[in-house]
Scaffold this motif. Structure first.
Motif, PDB file in Angstrom:
ATOM      1  N   CYS A  97     -28.168 -62.347 -47.989  1.00 42.65           N
ATOM      2  CA  CYS A  97     -27.238 -61.214 -48.005  1.00 42.65           C
ATOM      3  C   CYS A  97     -25.778 -61.652 -48.070  1.00 42.65           C
ATOM      4  O   CYS A  97     -24.878 -60.854 -47.798  1.00 42.65           O
ATOM      5  N   ALA A  98     -25.513 -62.896 -48.429  1.00 43.87           N
ATOM      6  CA  ALA A  98     -24.164 -63.472 -48.363  1.00 43.87           C
ATOM      7  C   ALA A  98     -23.122 -62.642 -49.107  1.00 43.87           C
ATOM      8  O   ALA A  98     -22.003 -62.480 -48.624  1.00 43.87           O
ATOM      9  N   GLU A  99     -23.470 -62.123 -50.260  1.00 47.52           N
ATOM     10  CA  GLU A  99     -22.479 -61.381 -51.042  1.00 47.52           C
ATOM     11  C   GLU A  99     -22.065 -60.085 -50.368  1.00 47.52           C
ATOM     12  O   GLU A  99     -20.950 -59.619 -50.555  1.00 47.52           O
ATOM     13  N   ALA A 100     -22.944 -59.480 -49.585  1.00 47.56           N
ATOM     14  CA  ALA A 100     -22.642 -58.205 -48.926  1.00 47.56           C
ATOM     15  C   ALA A 100     -22.140 -58.389 -47.502  1.00 47.56           C
ATOM     16  O   ALA A 100     -21.644 -57.448 -46.893  1.00 47.56           O
ATOM     17  N   MET A 101     -22.261 -59.603 -46.962  1.00 53.22           N
ATOM     18  CA  MET A 101     -21.937 -59.844 -45.557  1.00 53.22           C
ATOM     19  C   MET A 101     -20.434 -60.046 -45.376  1.00 53.22           C
ATOM     20  O   MET A 101     -19.882 -61.037 -45.830  1.00 53.22           O
ATOM     21  N   PRO A 102     -19.766 -59.084 -44.719  1.00 53.88           N
ATOM     22  CA  PRO A 102     -18.337 -59.274 -44.474  1.00 53.88           C
ATOM     23  C   PRO A 102     -18.117 -60.380 -43.440  1.00 53.88           C
ATOM     24  O   PRO A 102     -18.949 -60.594 -42.558  1.00 53.88           O
ATOM     25  N   ASP A 103     -17.006 -61.092 -43.587  1.00 53.87           N
ATOM     26  CA  ASP A 103     -16.673 -62.114 -42.609  1.00 53.87           C
ATOM     27  C   ASP A 103     -16.522 -61.453 -41.237  1.00 53.87           C
ATOM     28  O   ASP A 103     -16.017 -60.338 -41.134  1.00 53.87           O
ATOM     29  N   PRO A 104     -16.956 -62.142 -40.185  1.00 52.03           N
ATOM     30  CA  PRO A 104     -16.838 -61.548 -38.844  1.00 52.03           C
ATOM     31  C   PRO A 104     -15.384 -61.518 -38.376  1.00 52.03           C
ATOM     32  O   PRO A 104     -14.559 -62.311 -38.824  1.00 52.03           O
ATOM     33  N   ASP A 105     -15.089 -60.586 -37.477  1.00 51.25           N
ATOM     34  CA  ASP A 105     -13.747 -60.524 -36.895  1.00 51.25           C
ATOM     35  C   ASP A 105     -13.524 -61.667 -35.918  1.00 51.25           C
ATOM     36  O   ASP A 105     -12.406 -62.094 -35.696  1.00 51.25           O
ATOM     37  N   VAL A 106     -14.608 -62.173 -35.341  1.00 48.87           N
ATOM     38  CA  VAL A 106     -14.589 -63.353 -34.468  1.00 48.87           C
ATOM     39  C   VAL A 106     -15.809 -64.195 -34.827  1.00 48.87           C
ATOM     40  O   VAL A 106     -16.806 -63.678 -35.326  1.00 48.87           O
ATOM     41  N   SER A 107     -15.744 -65.483 -34.575  1.00 47.83           N
ATOM     42  CA  SER A 107     -16.889 -66.345 -34.870  1.00 47.83           C
ATOM     43  C   SER A 107     -18.108 -65.841 -34.105  1.00 47.83           C
ATOM     44  O   SER A 107     -18.009 -65.467 -32.940  1.00 47.83           O
ATOM     45  N   SER A 108     -19.262 -65.829 -34.776  1.00 48.62           N
ATOM     46  CA  SER A 108     -20.455 -65.234 -34.171  1.00 48.62           C
ATOM     47  C   SER A 108     -21.690 -66.095 -34.431  1.00 48.62           C
ATOM     48  O   SER A 108     -21.766 -66.812 -35.424  1.00 48.62           O
ATOM     49  N   TRP A 109     -22.643 -65.974 -33.517  1.00 48.33           N
ATOM     50  CA  TRP A 109     -23.884 -66.732 -33.601  1.00 48.33           C
ATOM     51  C   TRP A 109     -24.807 -66.206 -34.692  1.00 48.33           C
ATOM     52  O   TRP A 109     -24.849 -65.003 -34.957  1.00 48.33           O
ATOM     53  N   LEU A 110     -25.573 -67.096 -35.286  1.00 43.96           N
ATOM     54  CA  LEU A 110     -26.769 -66.748 -36.049  1.00 43.96           C
ATOM     55  C   LEU A 110     -27.946 -66.997 -35.114  1.00 43.96           C
ATOM     56  O   LEU A 110     -27.790 -67.616 -34.055  1.00 43.96           O
ATOM     57  N   ALA A 111     -29.142 -66.575 -35.479  1.00 46.29           N
ATOM     58  CA  ALA A 111     -30.326 -66.775 -34.635  1.00 46.29           C
ATOM     59  C   ALA A 111     -31.048 -68.077 -34.969  1.00 46.29           C
ATOM     60  O   ALA A 111     -32.159 -68.292 -34.523  1.00 46.29           O
ATOM     61  N   THR A 112     -30.403 -68.951 -35.716  1.00 42.97           N
ATOM     62  CA  THR A 112     -31.032 -70.171 -36.221  1.00 42.97           C
ATOM     63  C   THR A 112     -30.502 -71.410 -35.495  1.00 42.97           C
ATOM     64  O   THR A 112     -29.285 -71.586 -35.388  1.00 42.97           O
ATOM     65  N   GLY A 113     -31.424 -72.245 -35.041  1.00 44.96           N
ATOM     66  CA  GLY A 113     -31.059 -73.515 -34.422  1.00 44.96           C
ATOM     67  C   GLY A 113     -30.791 -74.591 -35.461  1.00 44.96           C
ATOM     68  O   GLY A 113     -31.224 -74.499 -36.611  1.00 44.96           O
ATOM     69  N   TRP A 114     -30.066 -75.629 -35.035  1.00 48.67           N
ATOM     70  CA  TRP A 114     -29.745 -76.743 -35.931  1.00 48.67           C
ATOM     71  C   TRP A 114     -30.965 -77.627 -36.173  1.00 48.67           C
ATOM     72  O   TRP A 114     -31.277 -77.952 -37.299  1.00 48.67           O
ATOM     73  N   GLY A 115     -31.626 -78.038 -35.094  1.00 51.72           N
ATOM     74  CA  GLY A 115     -32.774 -78.932 -35.229  1.00 51.72           C
ATOM     75  C   GLY A 115     -33.838 -78.626 -34.202  1.00 51.72           C
ATOM     76  O   GLY A 115     -33.578 -77.981 -33.188  1.00 51.72           O
ATOM     77  N   GLY A 116     -35.062 -79.088 -34.488  1.00 53.28           N
ATOM     78  CA  GLY A 116     -36.178 -78.894 -33.572  1.00 53.28           C
ATOM     79  C   GLY A 116     -35.998 -79.681 -32.287  1.00 53.28           C
ATOM     80  O   GLY A 116     -35.076 -80.495 -32.161  1.00 53.28           O
ATOM     81  N   PRO A 117     -36.877 -79.479 -31.302  1.00 58.17           N
ATOM     82  CA  PRO A 117     -36.737 -80.082 -29.986  1.00 58.17           C
ATOM     83  C   PRO A 117     -36.699 -81.610 -29.996  1.00 58.17           C
ATOM     84  O   PRO A 117     -36.107 -82.211 -29.108  1.00 58.17           O
ATOM     85  N   GLU A 118     -37.300 -82.237 -30.979  1.00 57.46           N
ATOM     86  CA  GLU A 118     -37.297 -83.702 -31.055  1.00 57.46           C
ATOM     87  C   GLU A 118     -36.065 -84.240 -31.790  1.00 57.46           C
ATOM     88  O   GLU A 118     -35.855 -85.435 -31.844  1.00 57.46           O
ATOM     89  N   HIS A 119     -35.278 -83.349 -32.356  1.00 63.18           N
ATOM     90  CA  HIS A 119     -34.102 -83.721 -33.152  1.00 63.18           C
ATOM     91  C   HIS A 119     -32.904 -83.874 -32.231  1.00 63.18           C
ATOM     92  O   HIS A 119     -32.768 -83.148 -31.250  1.00 63.18           O
ATOM     93  N   ARG A 120     -32.014 -84.770 -32.557  1.00 63.71           N
ATOM     94  CA  ARG A 120     -30.844 -84.975 -31.691  1.00 63.71           C
ATOM     95  C   ARG A 120     -29.883 -83.789 -31.690  1.00 63.71           C
ATOM     96  O   ARG A 120     -29.013 -83.689 -30.862  1.00 63.71           O
ATOM     97  N   ARG A 121     -30.062 -82.873 -32.609  1.00 65.49           N
ATOM     98  CA  ARG A 121     -29.209 -81.677 -32.656  1.00 65.49           C
ATOM     99  C   ARG A 121     -29.918 -80.444 -32.078  1.00 65.49           C
ATOM    100  O   ARG A 121     -29.581 -79.317 -32.395  1.00 65.49           O
ATOM    101  N   THR A 176     -29.684 -79.162 -29.260  1.00 69.67           N
ATOM    102  CA  THR A 176     -28.822 -78.372 -28.375  1.00 69.67           C
ATOM    103  C   THR A 176     -27.708 -77.666 -29.154  1.00 69.67           C
ATOM    104  O   THR A 176     -26.750 -77.198 -28.567  1.00 69.67           O
ATOM    105  N   TYR A 177     -27.870 -77.594 -30.477  1.00 67.67           N
ATOM    106  CA  TYR A 177     -26.897 -76.907 -31.329  1.00 67.67           C
ATOM    107  C   TYR A 177     -27.548 -75.706 -32.005  1.00 67.67           C
ATOM    108  O   TYR A 177     -28.713 -75.751 -32.365  1.00 67.67           O
ATOM    109  N   ALA A 178     -26.749 -74.655 -32.200  1.00 65.32           N
ATOM    110  CA  ALA A 178     -27.186 -73.486 -32.958  1.00 65.32           C
ATOM    111  C   ALA A 178     -26.121 -73.163 -33.997  1.00 65.32           C
ATOM    112  O   ALA A 178     -24.963 -73.573 -33.869  1.00 65.32           O
ATOM    113  N   LEU A 179     -26.515 -72.411 -35.006  1.00 60.62           N
ATOM    114  CA  LEU A 179     -25.608 -72.097 -36.108  1.00 60.62           C
ATOM    115  C   LEU A 179     -24.767 -70.875 -35.799  1.00 60.62           C
ATOM    116  O   LEU A 179     -25.179 -69.985 -35.066  1.00 60.62           O
ATOM    117  N   ARG A 180     -23.589 -70.851 -36.408  1.00 66.15           N
ATOM    118  CA  ARG A 180     -22.645 -69.743 -36.243  1.00 66.15           C
ATOM    119  C   ARG A 180     -21.931 -69.497 -37.563  1.00 66.15           C
ATOM    120  O   ARG A 180     -21.977 -70.329 -38.465  1.00 66.15           O
TER     121      ARG A 180
END
Length: 184
Positions: A121-145, A147-151
């Motif tokens: 939906c990138a073309e229709a998604m307006p930029d947020p007024d403040v930085s906001s979380w996505l529901a997607t993590g960076w890496g699985g539990p065995e990955h060094r990332r 403890t990171y999530a996407l925003r």
């Protein structure tokens, strides 16, 4: 209730006093007046939250905050004579950026966009007024990332941060009946 009509990605609508951007109109027909489902995203941040102890959205603090927000939204809807049952359930994939699928899928009535939804939906998604979380993590539990999530930043760029960072916004997306919406 609003008059069901066809919406275009990028249209602005209101539901219980909150402004949303239309990401997709799932109408099987192009005729006005027929009820159909609309995929919408809160235009503004709805408070802030940390993601949680890990980047598994299903077990996150963020999910609990979104559920609390949804509860307040449905209370407003009832006060306005709107049927909360017209918020549909959608299934989101919790696949992390590195492809880990172990978090599975989750049925939700409200949740931040996943990275896959944001890309779709990138073309229709307006930029947020403040930085906001996505529901997607960076890496699985065995990955060094793990403890990171996407925003998404205010300039529309995607990045990642520690799940414990509490300065990012809650920006829920919903799948709703078109009969609930009023054009802005």
């Amino acid at each position: 209730m609003g008059n069901p009509c066809v919406y275009k990605p990028g249209d602005l609508v209101q539901l219980a006093g909150i402004r949303f951007a239309v990401l997709d109109d799932l109408s099987p027909y192009s005729g006005e007046g027929e009820e159909h489902d609309i995929f919408i995203l809160a235009l503004e941040g709805q408070g802030t939250s940390q993601f949680g102890a890990t980047n598994n959205y299903a077990e996150s603090v963020l999910k609990k905050q979104v559920e609390d927000w949804l509860y307040r939204l449905t209370e407003k809807m009832v006060e306005q004579g709107l049927d909360p049952e017209l918020i549909r359930t959608r299934t989101i994939s919790l696949t992390t950026l590195d492809g880990y699928k172990g978090y599975g899928e989750l049925d939700v009535k409200a949740a931040p966009l996943t990275l896959d939804e944001a890309r779709r939906c990138a073309e229709a998604m307006p930029d947020p007024d403040v930085s906001s979380w996505l529901a997607t993590g960076w890496g699985g539990p065995e990955h060094r990332r793990a403890t990171y999530a996407l925003r998404v930043s205010t300039n529309g760029l995607w990045g990642y941060n520690y799940c414990s960072d509490a300065r990012y916004a809650i920006r829920p997306a919903l799948l709703v009946s078109s009969s609930l919406l009023n054009s802005n």
